[in-house]
Design a protein around this motif. Structure first.
Motif, PDB file in Angstrom:
ATOM      1  N   ALA A 106       0.643  -1.442  -0.170  1.00  0.00           N
ATOM      2  CA  ALA A 106       0.295   0.302   0.028  1.00  0.00           C
ATOM      3  C   ALA A 106       0.923   1.323   0.271  1.00  0.00           C
ATOM      4  CB  ALA A 106      -1.288   0.274   0.832  1.00  0.00           C
ATOM      5  N   LEU A 107       1.942   0.980   0.927  1.00  0.00           N
ATOM      6  CA  LEU A 107       2.406   2.487   0.999  1.00  0.00           C
ATOM      7  C   LEU A 107       3.256   2.408  -0.384  1.00  0.00           C
ATOM      8  CD1 LEU A 107       4.516   2.182   4.979  1.00  0.00           C
ATOM      9  CD2 LEU A 107       2.384   3.758   3.481  1.00  0.00           C
ATOM     10  N   GLU A 110       1.161   4.462  -2.637  1.00  0.00           N
ATOM     11  CA  GLU A 110       1.340   5.722  -2.019  1.00  0.00           C
ATOM     12  C   GLU A 110       2.725   6.703  -2.330  1.00  0.00           C
ATOM     13  OE1 GLU A 110      -0.066   9.395  -0.402  1.00  0.00           O
ATOM     14  OE2 GLU A 110      -1.680   6.856  -0.752  1.00  0.00           O
ATOM     15  N   ARG A 113       2.448   7.361  -6.513  1.00  0.00           N
ATOM     16  CA  ARG A 113       1.632   8.167  -6.562  1.00  0.00           C
ATOM     17  C   ARG A 113       1.276   9.378  -6.411  1.00  0.00           C
ATOM     18  NH1 ARG A 113      -3.035  10.948  -4.309  1.00  0.00           N
ATOM     19  NH2 ARG A 113      -2.227   9.875  -1.993  1.00  0.00           N
ATOM     20  N   LEU A 114       2.720   9.566  -4.970  1.00  0.00           N
ATOM     21  CA  LEU A 114       2.804  11.093  -4.911  1.00  0.00           C
ATOM     22  C   LEU A 114       4.057  11.278  -6.101  1.00  0.00           C
ATOM     23  CD1 LEU A 114       3.055  10.828  -0.976  1.00  0.00           C
ATOM     24  CD2 LEU A 114       2.070  12.038  -2.316  1.00  0.00           C
TER      25      LEU A 114
END
Length: 129
Positions: A106-107, A110, A113-114
């Motif tokens: 999940a990280l 993320e 995406r960032l």
């Protein structure tokens, strides 16, 4: 007895010590009565059933004695407990690793995406200059 076997036209033929031997149809008569024969047959059946029951009981006793004892030694119980604790710890560790892997995945999503947003914003800032 010899007179019976002799043949011929002698006058003494058919006479044994003053008795006349006649030609009759002889039928064998049972030596024992019907209730006695039925009783003997029933006793034989009961003896066979008893022998069979004794054989089955002996086999059951042999099978029970050949089986491993039902009493488990204390050392074996302690070993089983240690094994159960180790299996539980292994399952807990596998579950915690799975949750850490899920969090890491999940990280990672993320972070990507960032990074995409940072690249987009950097592209926007360069185009304004």
């Amino acid at each position: 007895m010899a007179d019976f076997l002799r043949s011929g036209g002698r006058r003494g033929h058919g006479h044994v010590r003053g008795h006349v031997v006649t030609q009759r149809a002889y039928v064998l008569q049972p030596v024992r009565s019907l209730p006695m024969r039925i009783g003997v047959w029933a006793m034989v059946c009961i003896a066979c059933v008893s022998a069979g029951a004794a054989a089955m009981r002996g086999y059951a006793t042999y099978a029970d004695s050949a089986a491993p004892p039902a009493v488990v030694p204390a050392a074996h119980d302690e070993l089983q407990d240690a094994l159960a604790r180790a299996q539980l710890a292994l399952k807990q560790e596998a579950a915690s690793r799975a949750s850490v892997q899920k969090s890491a995945d999940a990280l990672t999503v993320e972070v990507r995406r960032l990074q995409a947003q940072v690249l987009f914003l950097q592209g926007q800032s360069r185009s304004r200059r």
